[in-house]
Structures are given as structure tokens and as C-alpha cells.
Motif scaffolding. Structure first.
Motif, short mmCIF file in Angstrom:
data_model
loop_
_atom_site.label_atom_id
_atom_site.label_comp_id
_atom_site.label_asym_id
_atom_site.label_seq_id
_atom_site.Cartn_x
_atom_site.Cartn_y
_atom_site.Cartn_z
N THR A 166 0.85 -1.20 0.00
CA THR A 166 0.00 0.00 0.00
C THR A 166 0.88 1.24 0.00
O THR A 166 1.77 1.39 0.84
CB THR A 166 -0.92 0.02 1.23
OG1 THR A 166 -1.70 -1.18 1.26
CG2 THR A 166 -1.86 1.22 1.18
N LYS A 167 0.63 2.14 -0.95
CA LYS A 167 1.41 3.36 -1.11
C LYS A 167 0.62 4.56 -0.60
O LYS A 167 -0.53 4.76 -0.99
CB LYS A 167 1.77 3.54 -2.58
CG LYS A 167 2.46 4.85 -2.91
CD LYS A 167 3.80 4.97 -2.25
CE LYS A 167 4.90 4.43 -3.09
NZ LYS A 167 6.23 4.69 -2.51
N THR A 168 1.23 5.35 0.28
CA THR A 168 0.56 6.51 0.87
C THR A 168 1.46 7.74 0.87
O THR A 168 2.68 7.63 0.72
CB THR A 168 0.12 6.23 2.32
OG1 THR A 168 1.28 5.88 3.10
CG2 THR A 168 -0.88 5.09 2.39
N THR A 175 -3.85 7.57 0.21
CA THR A 175 -3.33 6.54 -0.68
C THR A 175 -3.00 7.13 -2.04
O THR A 175 -3.67 8.05 -2.51
CB THR A 175 -4.34 5.39 -0.84
OG1 THR A 175 -5.59 5.92 -1.30
CG2 THR A 175 -4.56 4.67 0.48
N THR A 197 0.49 0.77 -8.54
CA THR A 197 -0.56 0.89 -7.52
C THR A 197 -1.87 1.33 -8.17
O THR A 197 -1.89 2.19 -9.04
CB THR A 197 -0.16 1.89 -6.42
OG1 THR A 197 0.19 3.15 -7.02
CG2 THR A 197 1.03 1.38 -5.63
N GLY A 201 -4.34 2.63 -4.12
CA GLY A 201 -2.93 2.75 -3.74
C GLY A 201 -2.27 1.41 -3.49
O GLY A 201 -1.24 1.35 -2.82
N GLN A 202 -2.82 0.31 -4.05
CA GLN A 202 -2.32 -1.02 -3.71
C GLN A 202 -1.79 -1.79 -4.92
O GLN A 202 -2.21 -1.60 -6.06
CB GLN A 202 -3.43 -1.84 -3.05
CG GLN A 202 -3.83 -1.32 -1.67
CD GLN A 202 -4.81 -2.23 -0.98
OE1 GLN A 202 -5.60 -2.93 -1.64
NE2 GLN A 202 -4.80 -2.23 0.33
N LYS A 247 4.10 -1.55 3.71
CA LYS A 247 3.77 -0.12 3.68
C LYS A 247 4.90 0.64 2.98
O LYS A 247 6.07 0.46 3.29
CB LYS A 247 3.60 0.44 5.10
CG LYS A 247 2.53 -0.27 5.92
CD LYS A 247 1.14 -0.01 5.38
CE LYS A 247 0.09 -0.62 6.29
NZ LYS A 247 -1.28 -0.44 5.75
#
Length: 430
Positions: A166-168, A175, A197, A201-202, A247
Motif C-alpha cells: 500500500t502506497k501513501t 493513498t 498501484t 494505492g495497492q 507499507k
């Protein structure tokens, strides 16, 4: 009493002996056919009195020698032997011969006393953490003319696991879609590339065998920076029940601003002006930012968005500029993008000198206004000072000489006017 020896069955499986007198006899097998067990029983028969021709017959049988089989169970990738796999054994026609055969510490199942023929193993339970191999594992037990052991090789693939990255945003936690990654095994073998992503965001990757892996980011979302050398490591364990989570964060690219303070008339750079910096929503970012000798304030690491400066202290001799000095930090496409520029000017504060009191009184009762801007009361001979609206400017030593000269000039002018009026009044009284 041995009558004959070395009697061997022919192609028809027979031994024929003639010229035997009536009586009781027996055969004794001394050597079995290749691949068969020796039959050591006495094979009795009787030759009767030949009143008519009679041929005695003897039937003899041999059982085929039995063979054995060894099944070896291994990991399909590493070749490591696997204990705990359970099998059933069948003849080719589907007849079950044995069940619950379990591989030992060496990963083997051994079965003996199998007659020549076709067979197969069927796995009923895989070792912990492995997928069941439901293929028929066929083998043949050959006629044992010499001792032969049948061998069977069976493999299992480890159960696979999955990972979710998951990109944040590193500050807001929002996200981020559009980040691109490559996936590697720990030894540097690339497993997948161009993994991007999604709207949530995944990145989700399944069918990963147990082991250590890492992601490497190759492209960040628009407006964000990333470290191409950073590895996002994770481990898929044997018999994994849930997806591993990873993460990863990105930091927004930042910009800079340069504020330049100048004299509104001459354009000369002004040092000593003090500013506070705010976001558009009124959040204070920095305070006490003072212009340098070039008249500049420089501020870096501002995230994309709208901002404004507010002057809180003007340079000496200048009026405070209370206007919001707005600017915007926009997306930088390169690391050498030009900073935002803000130009601010200040006006000099007008000099308003104080008026001295008149030393004499006028004989006229009507107040008069002199050329200096002071109100002169003829009855009292005093003057009322009048000043323009607003505060007097802050002045330094550079203005002291100038003000002294102006004061002297004003005093002399007032005295001249008073003397002139007195003379005029004196003539009129005569």
C-alpha cells in the motif's frame, strides 16, 4: 533312489521320462525358471502295470518371485526430501493393495512382496505447507530374473502466499495511485516488473512461494519524489494463511520562494523588513523572516499549494505594507525548477517636522494663519501647532541636521511676519 537328474522343462513346460517300471516315484525341483520361486515339494506319481498303455502325469507350479518399490518424495523447487506425505497403493486395474503409506524422515515409502505387474501410488495427504499432488504415480514390478527394485519419484510444490503493498503520502496518509514497482527475490532474481498501484494505492501479488522478497520503486506518482535504492522487504512463510502487508510512502516534491523588498520609488533593495509566511488557509508556516542585504527572503521545502507573506515590520523610515503578498508553489518537473518570486515595495514615510511656538503676541484679536501652517492668535501672540493626520515618522540621525535648518528658517520667517505686522499696525494707529 535317484533315477535321473538334470531333467529340464522344454518350451512346452514339460519333462518326459520313458522306460519306467511300474511303481511309485517323485520329482524334486532343483532349479526354478528365471524369475520364479523354487518349488521344493515332492511331486509324486505312480506308473501302473501296463495292461494297456498308460502315461502318468504330474503337474508342478512355480510362483513368480516378488519385487519391491521405493517412492521418494521431494520439494519440487529445492529437491529437499519431504516426510509426512501419505499414499495409497493400487494395482493398475484399480484394486487397492495398501493405504496410509507415509514417507519417513528420508522422504521414502518402501513396499515389498509385490508380484510382477503394473501399479500406481495416489497421494492422499501432502506434507504441511505443501500442495497435494493428485497425479497417479505409475510404476512396474518386473519379473525378477535378477533382483530389481522399482523406484518412483514424487514431488510437492510448497503452498504459495501473497503480498499487498500500500502506497501513501508520508504526511497525510492519503493513498497514492500510479506508483510503479519491480519485485525481486532476496537473491536479486526479478520476479515481476511494472507493478503499478491501483486507485486504492495497492499492488497485490499472489502465487509467491515461501521465501524472502523485496519491492523497489521505479516511478513515483506525479508530484512526488522517491528513493530508487530503497528496498521494501517482506517474507512469505510456509503455510501462510493471510497476505503479507507492505507499507510504502512518498513525499511530495517541494518548491521554494524568493521575496524581494525594494523602495517603491527608487527600486533600491531594502534590508530589515520582517515577514511572516502563511498557507492559504491561514496556517502560519514561518515567522520573523527578515530581508537580507539584497532585500531578499528565501524559503525552501514548501509543498505544492498557495501561500502568502505578511509584512510585520517595515525597514526604518518606511511605511508598513499591510497587503497579503500571495504566491503559488507549482509542480516541479525537474530538480532545477525556478523558485516562486514575490516583489514587495515600501514607500518612505513623509517627514512632518514639529512647528515651534511663536515668541510674541499679535495686537489683532482675530487668529491668523501664517505661511508655516501654524495658527497665530493675535491676542495672545502664541501659535497653535497643526500636524497632518497619522503618526510622525521614525527618523534617524541622518535627518537631524536637516530639521534644524528647517526650524531656523521657520522661526526667522515667523519673526519677520510679526515685525512687519507690528509696523503696519503702528502706522495705522497714527
Amino acid at each position: 533312489t535317484k533315477i535321473a537328474s538334470g531333467l529340464t522343462t522344454d518350451a512346452a513346460g514339460q519333462v518326459k521320462v520313458a522306460e519306467l517300471k511300474p511303481g511309485d516315484y517323485y520329482f524334486k525341483e532343483t532349479s526354478a525358471p528365471a524369475g520364479y520361486e523354487l518349488n521344493d515339494a515332492k511331486l509324486n506319481f505312480t506308473v501302473e502295470l501296463q495292461t494297456t498303455v498308460k502315461v502318468a502325469t504330474v503337474s508342478a507350479t512355480n510362483a513368480e518371485k516378488t519385487g519391491s518399490v521405493v517412492l521418494t518424495k521431494t520439494d519440487s523447487d529445492t529437491g529437499k526430501t519431504l516426510s509426512g506425505a501419505v499414499f495409497d497403493l493400487y494395482k493398475k486395474d484399480g484394486t487397492k493393495i495398501a493405504s496410509g503409506l507415509t514417507t519417513d524422515a528420508a522422504g521414502q515409502v518402501k513396499v515389498a512382496e509385490l508380484k510382477p505387474g503394473d501399479y500406481y501410488f495416489k497421494e492422499t495427504s501432502a506434507p504441511a505447507g505443501y500442495e497435494l499432488n493428485d497425479a497417479k504415480l505409475n510404476f512396474t514390478v518386473e519379473l525378477q530374473t535378477t533382483v530389481k527394485v522399482a523406484t518412483v519419484s514424487a514431488t510437492n510444490a510448497e503452498k504459495t502466499g501473497s503480498v499487498v503493498l500500500t502506497k501513501t503520502d508520508s504526511d497525510t496518509g492519503k493513498t497514492l495511485s500510479g506508483a510503479v514497482f519491480d519485485l525481486y527475490k532476496k537473491d536479486g532474481t526479478k520476479v515481476a516488473s511494472g507493478l503499478t498501484t491501483d486507485a486504492a494505492g495497492q499492488i497485490k501479488v499472489a502465487e509467491l512461494k515461501p521465501g524472502q522478497y523485496y519491492f523497489v520503486e521505479t516511478s513515483a506518482p506525479t508530484g512526488y519524489s522517491f528513493d530508487i535504492k530503497k528496498q521494501y522487504s517482506f517474507t512469505i512463510v510456509l503455510n501462510q494463511q493471510h497476505a503479507v502487508t507492505v507499507k510504502a510512502t512518498n513525499t511530495e516534491k517541494t518548491g521554494s520562494v524568493v521575496l524581494t523588498k525594494t523602495d517603491g520609488d527608487t527600486g533600491k533593495a531594502l534590508s530589515g523588513a520582517v515577514f511572516d509566511l502563511y498557507k492559504k488557509d491561514g496556517t502560519k508556516v514561518a515567522s520573523g523572516l527578515t530581508t537580507d542585504v539584497k532585500g531578499q527572503v528565501k524559503y525552501n521545502n514548501l509543498k505544492l499549494g498557495k501561500y502568502y507573506f505578511v509584512e510585520v515590520k517595515a525597514p526604518k523610515g518606511y511605511d508598513l505594507n499591510k497587503d497579503k503578498q500571495t504566491f503559488r508553489i507549482t509542480l516541479r518537473m525537474t530538480e532545477k525548477s525556478i523558485p516562486a518570486n514575490v516583489q514587495v515595495t515600501d514607500k518612505k514615510t513623509p517627514v512632518q517636522p514639529e512647528k515651534p511656538e511663536n515668541p510674541t503676541q499679535s495686537s489683532s484679536s482675530k487668529p491668523r494663519t501664517g505661511t508655516s501652517g501654524s495658527t497665530i492668535n493675535k491676542q495672545t501672540g502664541s501659535s497653535d501647532k497643526r500636524t497632518s493626520k497619522g503618526n510622525l515618522p521614525q527618523t534617524g540621525e541622518q535627518y537631524s541636521g536637516y530639521l534644524t535648518v528647517i526650524g531656523i528658517v521657520i522661526i526667522l520667517a515667523v519673526l519677520g511676519i510679526i515685525l512687519y505686522r507690528r509696523r503696519l499696525n503702528h502706522k495705522n494707529s497714527k
